[in-house]
Design an enzyme around this catalytic site. Sequence first.
Site, PDB file in Angstrom:
ATOM      1  N   HIS A 260      -8.019 -51.894  16.105  1.00  0.00           N
ATOM      2  CA  HIS A 260      -8.044 -50.900  17.188  1.00  0.00           C
ATOM      3  C   HIS A 260      -7.881 -51.513  18.578  1.00  0.00           C
ATOM      4  O   HIS A 260      -7.868 -50.795  19.570  1.00  0.00           O
ATOM      5  CB  HIS A 260      -9.328 -50.073  17.117  1.00  0.00           C
ATOM      6  CG  HIS A 260      -9.428 -49.280  15.862  1.00  0.00           C
ATOM      7  ND1 HIS A 260      -8.890 -48.025  15.734  1.00  0.00           N
ATOM      8  CD2 HIS A 260      -9.948 -49.594  14.644  1.00  0.00           C
ATOM      9  CE1 HIS A 260      -9.083 -47.586  14.500  1.00  0.00           C
ATOM     10  NE2 HIS A 260      -9.728 -48.528  13.818  1.00  0.00           N
TER      11      HIS A 260
ATOM     12  N   SER B  39     -14.271 -49.470  14.897  1.00  0.00           N
ATOM     13  CA  SER B  39     -13.380 -48.340  14.634  1.00  0.00           C
ATOM     14  C   SER B  39     -14.043 -46.979  14.839  1.00  0.00           C
ATOM     15  O   SER B  39     -13.369 -46.032  15.218  1.00  0.00           O
ATOM     16  CB  SER B  39     -12.808 -48.444  13.214  1.00  0.00           C
ATOM     17  OG  SER B  39     -13.847 -48.470  12.258  1.00  0.00           O
TER      18      SER B  39
ATOM     19  N   LYS C 216      -1.667 -48.421  13.835  1.00  0.00           N
ATOM     20  CA  LYS C 216      -2.475 -47.782  14.875  1.00  0.00           C
ATOM     21  C   LYS C 216      -1.763 -47.905  16.219  1.00  0.00           C
ATOM     22  O   LYS C 216      -0.783 -47.216  16.449  1.00  0.00           O
ATOM     23  CB  LYS C 216      -3.875 -48.355  14.841  1.00  0.00           C
ATOM     24  CG  LYS C 216      -4.563 -47.827  13.594  1.00  0.00           C
ATOM     25  CD  LYS C 216      -5.784 -48.523  13.141  1.00  0.00           C
ATOM     26  CE  LYS C 216      -6.254 -47.850  11.848  1.00  0.00           C
ATOM     27  NZ  LYS C 216      -7.145 -48.690  11.068  1.00  0.00           N
TER      28      LYS C 216
HETATM   29  C1  LIG Z   1      -7.525 -48.897   9.758  1.00  0.00           C
HETATM   30  C2  LIG Z   1      -8.304 -50.133   9.618  1.00  0.00           C
HETATM   31  C3  LIG Z   1      -8.024 -51.036   8.596  1.00  0.00           C
HETATM   32  C4  LIG Z   1      -7.059 -50.733   7.499  1.00  0.00           C
HETATM   33  O1  LIG Z   1      -5.747 -50.827   7.936  1.00  0.00           O
HETATM   34  P1  LIG Z   1      -4.618 -50.048   7.114  1.00  0.00           P
HETATM   35  O2  LIG Z   1      -3.351 -50.681   7.530  1.00  0.00           O
HETATM   36  O3  LIG Z   1      -4.739 -48.622   7.522  1.00  0.00           O
HETATM   37  O4  LIG Z   1      -4.932 -50.244   5.666  1.00  0.00           O
HETATM   38  C5  LIG Z   1      -8.711 -52.226   8.582  1.00  0.00           C
HETATM   39  N1  LIG Z   1      -9.643 -52.496   9.513  1.00  0.00           N
HETATM   40  C6  LIG Z   1      -9.953 -51.635  10.492  1.00  0.00           C
HETATM   41  C7  LIG Z   1     -10.993 -52.014  11.503  1.00  0.00           C
HETATM   42  C8  LIG Z   1      -9.294 -50.423  10.565  1.00  0.00           C
HETATM   43  O5  LIG Z   1      -9.622 -49.545  11.512  1.00  0.00           O
END
Ligand SMILES: *Cc1c(COP(=O)(O)O)cnc(C)c1O
Length: 387
Positions: free
Chosen positions: A207, A179, A239
Amino acid sequence: MTVAFTQLSANLEAIAQQGLYRSRRIIDSPQGVQLQLDGRTVVNFCSNDYLGLANHPAVVDAFKTAVDQYGVGSGSAHLICGHSMPHHALEEELAAFTGRDRALLFSTGYMANLGVMSALLGRGDAVFEDKLNHASLLDGGLLSRARFKRYAHADVESLNVHLENATGNKLIVTDGVFSMDGDFAPLPALSAMAKAHDAWLMVDDAHGLGVIGEHGGGLLDYYGLKQDDVPVLMGTLGKGLGTFGAFVAGSDALIETLIQKARTYIYTTALPPAIAEATRASLKIVIAEDWRRDKLTKLADRFRLGAEQLGLQLMASASPIQPIVIGDSQQAVDISNALLHAGFLVSAIRPPTVPQGSARLRVTLSALHEEQQIDRLLDALDKATRQ
Ligand SMILES: *Cc1c(COP(=O)(O)O)cnc(C)c1O
C-alpha cells in the site's frame, strides 16, 4: 445432503448471525471513481487503485499493443519458457525504481509472500510478525515451518523481547503501510533492531508503493532506507500501480535464492506478458506524475478534517487508507449498506480481517476523486452513522 454438508450450512448460519457473512458485488464497469453496480452509478471509496491507473488510457493502450505482439497467455512458468522480454524489462525497471540490485516478478502478492518466507526459513529458524500483518504474511510465516512469533503492533520493544530468545535464522516481517489501518510501520527502528540481532527485515509495501515517498518510491523511500537497511522488499502491482502481480526486490543472492527455491515462483504460470507491458506504462506515470500523490494528500486532509468535525473515529493514518472505526460488525455492515443506498461504495471490514471489536468502514481515496465527492461522502456518513 450428507451430514458434512449439513454442518457447512449450520456454520454459514452462525457466520451470518455474527454479522460476519461475506458476499460479493458484481461490478459492470472498469475500475474508477465511478462504478456501475446493479444498474446504477455509485462513487467508489473502497478500491486500492489509489492513483487511478487501473483504467488509464496509456496503461490500457500498452496492454492492447502487447497483446497484439505477445498474445494473452504466458504459456508456462518463468523457468520453463514463460519468461518474456516484457517480464525481464519490467524487473529491471522495478529494481531501478526501488533502488535495489534486482527484482523478481511473482504472479500475486500472496504468492510472493509465501514464496519468500518458505525459501528463506525452515525448521529451527524463527519469524517475527507484527500482529496486524496482512493474512498472506501470516500464512507465509506458518507455512515456512519456522517458529512463529507475533509482536504487538508497531511495538519495537515487544519485538526485542522475542528476538532475545531466538535461535537460527531470524526474519522480521511487517506491512509497510498497514492495509486495514493506513498507518506506517516504524521502519527505521525495525531496521536498527534487525541489525542489532543479526536478523533479516522484510517489508511488504503493497500500500505504500507508488503512493508514498518522492516519486512514489514507497515507504522505504520515504524513510530513506536502502537495501542494506531492508534486505527484502515486497511490492504489489495491483494497487498503486493499477495492474496485477507482485515483485520482490533485493540483492542478487536473494533473487537467485528465490529463483532456485521459492515454490510459488517455480510452480506457477508467469503473468501474461501484456500485464508486464501495462505495468511498465503505469510505472512511468507513477514516477512522472507527482500531482497524483499531492492530490491524495489534499483529499486525505480534507476528509480527516471533515470527519473530525462530525465526531467520527479516525485512525492514525497518513495514507489514502482512512478507516472510520465502528466497533460492532453488524453496525458496520448496516452503515455500509446505508452508504450504498446513498450512492457510495465503502466496504465494511470485519474480523477476522481486523481484530475483534474493531470493525470499520475502510474508506480509501483515489487521486481521481473530486473534493466535492469527499464532502458528499462526509454528509452521507454523518446521516448513516446517526441512524
Ligand atoms: C493486497 C496485499 C497483498 C496481496 O497482494 P495480491 O497481489 O493482491 O495477492 C499482500 N500484502 C498486502 C499488505 C496486501 O495489502
